[in-house]
Design a protein around this motif. Structure first.
Motif, mmCIF file in Angstrom:
data_model
loop_
_atom_site.group_PDB
_atom_site.id
_atom_site.type_symbol
_atom_site.label_atom_id
_atom_site.label_comp_id
_atom_site.label_asym_id
_atom_site.label_seq_id
_atom_site.Cartn_x
_atom_site.Cartn_y
_atom_site.Cartn_z
ATOM 1 N N TYR A 1 -7.477 5.007 10.509
ATOM 2 C CA TYR A 1 -6.642 3.999 9.846
ATOM 3 C C TYR A 1 -7.053 2.586 10.241
ATOM 4 C CZ TYR A 1 -3.349 7.533 8.117
ATOM 5 O OH TYR A 1 -2.776 8.591 7.463
ATOM 6 N N ARG A 2 -7.435 2.394 11.507
ATOM 7 C CA ARG A 2 -7.764 1.048 11.982
ATOM 8 C C ARG A 2 -9.048 0.501 11.367
ATOM 9 N NH1 ARG A 2 -4.297 -0.601 15.704
ATOM 10 N NH2 ARG A 2 -3.157 0.947 16.964
ATOM 11 N N ARG A 3 -9.886 1.353 10.774
ATOM 12 C CA ARG A 3 -11.131 0.869 10.162
ATOM 13 C C ARG A 3 -10.875 -0.022 8.969
ATOM 14 N NH1 ARG A 3 -14.079 6.249 8.538
ATOM 15 N NH2 ARG A 3 -11.936 6.625 7.832
ATOM 16 N N PHE A 4 -9.761 0.225 8.272
ATOM 17 C CA PHE A 4 -9.497 -0.453 7.009
ATOM 18 C C PHE A 4 -8.220 -1.276 7.134
ATOM 19 C CE2 PHE A 4 -11.239 3.841 5.652
ATOM 20 C CZ PHE A 4 -12.554 3.398 5.570
ATOM 21 N N PRO A 5 -8.288 -2.608 6.952
ATOM 22 C CA PRO A 5 -7.115 -3.469 7.151
ATOM 23 C C PRO A 5 -5.904 -3.065 6.317
ATOM 24 C CG PRO A 5 -9.103 -4.796 6.973
ATOM 25 C CD PRO A 5 -9.504 -3.402 6.648
ATOM 26 N N GLY A 6 -6.138 -2.686 5.047
ATOM 27 C CA GLY A 6 -5.016 -2.312 4.198
ATOM 28 C C GLY A 6 -4.318 -1.061 4.691
ATOM 29 N N ASN A 7 -5.078 -0.084 5.128
ATOM 30 C CA ASN A 7 -4.495 1.155 5.646
ATOM 31 C C ASN A 7 -3.723 0.898 6.928
ATOM 32 O OD1 ASN A 7 -7.058 1.595 4.129
ATOM 33 N ND2 ASN A 7 -6.474 3.747 4.259
ATOM 34 N N ALA A 8 -4.325 0.117 7.830
ATOM 35 C CA ALA A 8 -3.679 -0.164 9.107
ATOM 36 C C ALA A 8 -2.364 -0.911 8.915
ATOM 37 C CB ALA A 8 -4.620 -0.969 9.996
ATOM 38 N N ALA A 9 -2.333 -1.852 7.961
ATOM 39 C CA ALA A 9 -1.128 -2.647 7.747
ATOM 40 C C ALA A 9 0.057 -1.782 7.340
ATOM 41 C CB ALA A 9 -1.398 -3.709 6.687
ATOM 42 N N VAL A 10 -0.197 -0.715 6.576
ATOM 43 C CA VAL A 10 0.885 0.143 6.098
ATOM 44 C C VAL A 10 1.184 1.269 7.076
ATOM 45 C CG1 VAL A 10 1.550 1.799 4.303
ATOM 46 C CG2 VAL A 10 0.484 -0.383 3.670
ATOM 47 N N PHE A 11 0.148 1.945 7.555
ATOM 48 C CA PHE A 11 0.356 3.181 8.308
ATOM 49 C C PHE A 11 0.475 2.966 9.817
ATOM 50 C CE2 PHE A 11 -1.303 4.691 4.282
ATOM 51 C CZ PHE A 11 -0.433 5.738 4.011
#
Length: 586
Positions: free
Chosen positions: A175-185
């Motif tokens: 999840y931390r690789r992708f800013p959008g994913n990290a922001a939500v999850f």
């Protein structure tokens, strides 16, 4: 499957008490789904006068919110519908296609023949079009009405359950690789904990935007309103946000790919076997695999072998190895490749495949596919030696309404191997993970082509039409194996639904995985820890490489199902305790 013959008595699957409680019963309508909130979303639509399709779409959209680690609103959603008035069964693929810029040669040249995680495995999101297409043709309600529960659950949040938290914690680094994913999850910079309220504000706004566009256009009629909701996703602000992000970050999805996309109606695969009729989706997914297995086992009196006996587990496992070899060789988007489905489903061919099974010995290496008029196509993956990975996604839900209409759907797409598009709350479908970069493979990446999907809902018609049974499960390559075992438990062994769903399961991995990197585990057979010790030893004696799972594991699939006795008007439903699934109705 010679044991499939019953005379008199109750319809199979309709008996009562089980070790873990009663089968849910009713006479009006019933929903069984991969999450309790999604099941209730569908039930509320039924109570408001909607039909099975209205309820199924409400359930499916809610699953995209409450199971968003495993399912995505912008993912895939293969759908099957049986119409009570005519008995007709239709399927809607709910599956996107590769963008016009896609190239298998690019993956071979730049990524060593692999399809990497991230934007480059994105295909056009198919689920929104699938849901709206189902509503347009067979529903009675608006998109806004059926999306209301999903919007509320996304906007106001829901308490995170332990499985949801475990998925995110296990994959935190991804999840931390992708800013959008990290922001939500990773709210607050860390995985959610059980009971924490999990909100998806951007997703709520995206769904509300689609509903608002529909409402603005609805003065010209329901069909015009639904078309406006479809345009909002595929041509409006959502499409623009997705495609602008791709353009700025090296992705392939373009406005033209989105604008021209529409979910397809597809003829179902149908076989008749004794007093059972089975409907699956086509070879654009692995649906026909279940029909092939039923054909292969047609002459076996499996009940005489004994449920989960060494002989029974061995037979089904060896059948799966053969059928999956043929899946690997021939299945792909029928719009691009010639899939010899009539031959693969012929009783004669499958009898020949059945004859290859040694009742006393496991086949030790990968099986070769049957030759059908040409040299063996495709490229098998190299064997590996480690524990098979958990399939990263998918859930399932089904509905039977008061009229006897049936809805069966397997929405999917994970949240950590493809990028969430900032501002939308959605991961544009990463289902390209189920294509191949290998030149000549029937599921080779090509512009406009559908990946070979694992999600595959099914509908069985039992006892010469006396009972209707939609069923399905998550689980990647284990899906069809779990579905086969539950169908056998009901139709050959006469189990009630809950016992059929809760019985210990097993799964073979002795074929190339449908997921990138398509690894194989020759002769690997996994069994739940509750399997009888004598069976496990009997399988090892036959040469199987047995891996023992925990007593209860979602690795074995989580099957949900409903059965309706069409004569008595009685409904039964079961959900699978291997995940937090749920059934509701009366």
């Amino acid at each position: 499957m010679g044991a499939y013959s019953r005379t008199g008595g109750d319809v199979i699957g309709l008996s009562g008490l089980t070790p873990h409680g009663n089968v849910l019963t009713g006479t009006r309508h019933m929903v069984s789904a991969g999450n309790h909130a999604a099941a209730h979303a569908g039930f509320m639509i039924l109570e408001a006068g909607g039909n099975a399709v209205d309820a199924g779409v409400a359930m499916g959209l809610a699953l995209g919110v409450t199971c968003c680690d495993l399912v995505n609103v912008a993912g895939v959603a293969p759908i099957m519908i049986r119409l009570a008035a005519t008995g007709e069964v239709v399927t809607i693929d709910g599956l996107g296609v590769w963008p016009a810029k896609a190239s298998s040669a690019y993956f071979r040249e730049k990524h060593g023949g692999r399809i990497p995680e991230g934007l480059l495995r994105a295909v056009v999101p198919g689920a929104p079009s699938g849901w709206i297409t189902a509503l347009e043709r067979y529903g009675t309600m608006s998109f806004g009405e059926v999306a209301a529960s999903a919007i509320r659950l996304a906007r106001d949040g829901f308490p995170a359950d332990p499985r949801f938290c475990d998925t995110i914690t296990t994959n935190e680094a991804k999840y931390r690789r992708f800013p959008g994913n990290a922001a939500v999850f990773l709210p607050g910079g860390r995985p959610p904990t059980p009971g924490q309220i999990f909100r998806q504000s951007d997703l709520a706004r995206s769904l509300q935007y689609m509903a608002d566009e529909e409402r603005t256009a609805s003065g010209k009629g329901r069909a015009v309103g639904l078309a406006a909701a479809h345009r909002a996703f595929y041509e409006g602000d959502i499409a623009a946000t997705i495609c602008n992000y791709h353009a700025a970050n090296g992705g392939w999805l373009a406005r033209e790919d989105m604008a021209k996309f529409r979910a397809r109606f597809e003829a179902p695969v149908r076989i008749r076997q004794g007093r059972l009729e089975l409907y699956t989706c086509g070879a654009w997914c692995q649906g026909p695999l279940l029909a092939m297995l039923m054909r292969m086992l047609a002459k076996d009196n499996v009940a005489a072998l004994g449920h989960n006996s060494p002989a029974y587990v061995h037979l089904l496992t060896e059948a799966v190895k053969l059928a999956c070899a043929d899946r690997e060789a021939y299945f792909g988007d029928p719009l691009f490749v010639d899939v010899p489905l009539d031959e693969l489903l012929s009783p004669e061919l499958q009898a020949g495949r059945r004859a290859l099974i040694d009742p006393d010995r496991a086949y030790p290496t990968l099986r070769e596919p049957v030759a059908i008029g040409r040299a063996r196509p495709g490229v098998a993956s190299a064997p590996v030696e480690r524990t098979p990975a958990l399939s990263p996604d998918t859930t399932y839900g089904c509905v039977i309404d008061r009229e006897g209409n049936v809805f069966s759907a397997t929405p999917s797409d994970s949240s950590y191997d493809a990028e969430l598009i900032p501002g939308t709350g959605m991961v544009a479908s990463g289902r390209g993970s189920q294509s191949w970069a290998a030149k000549g493979h029937p599921s080779e990446v090509m512009p406009g082509k559908r990946p070979r999907l694992t999600p595959n809902p099914a509908i069985a018609v039992l006892e010469d039409g006396r009972a209707l049974m939609p069923f399905g499960t998550p689980g990647g390559d284990v899906q069809t194996q779990a579905m086969l075992q539950v169908l056998m438990n009901v139709s050959a062994f006469g189990m009630d639904l809950r016992t059929a769903v809760e019985a210990p399961r097993f799964a073979s991995y002795a074929f190339p995985s449908s997921f990138e990197p398509h690894e194989a585990y020759p002769n690997r057979l996994a069994v739940e820890g509750r399997m009888d010790a004598a069976t496990v030893q009997g399988l090892r004696d036959r040469g199987h490489d047995v891996l023992e799972w925990p007593d209860w594991t979602r690795l074995a699939g989580t099957v949900n199902t409903v059965i309706k006795d069409t004569q008595a008007g009685v409904l039964r439903a079961a959900s699978d305790l291997r995940r937090a699934t749920y059934a509701v109705g009366w």
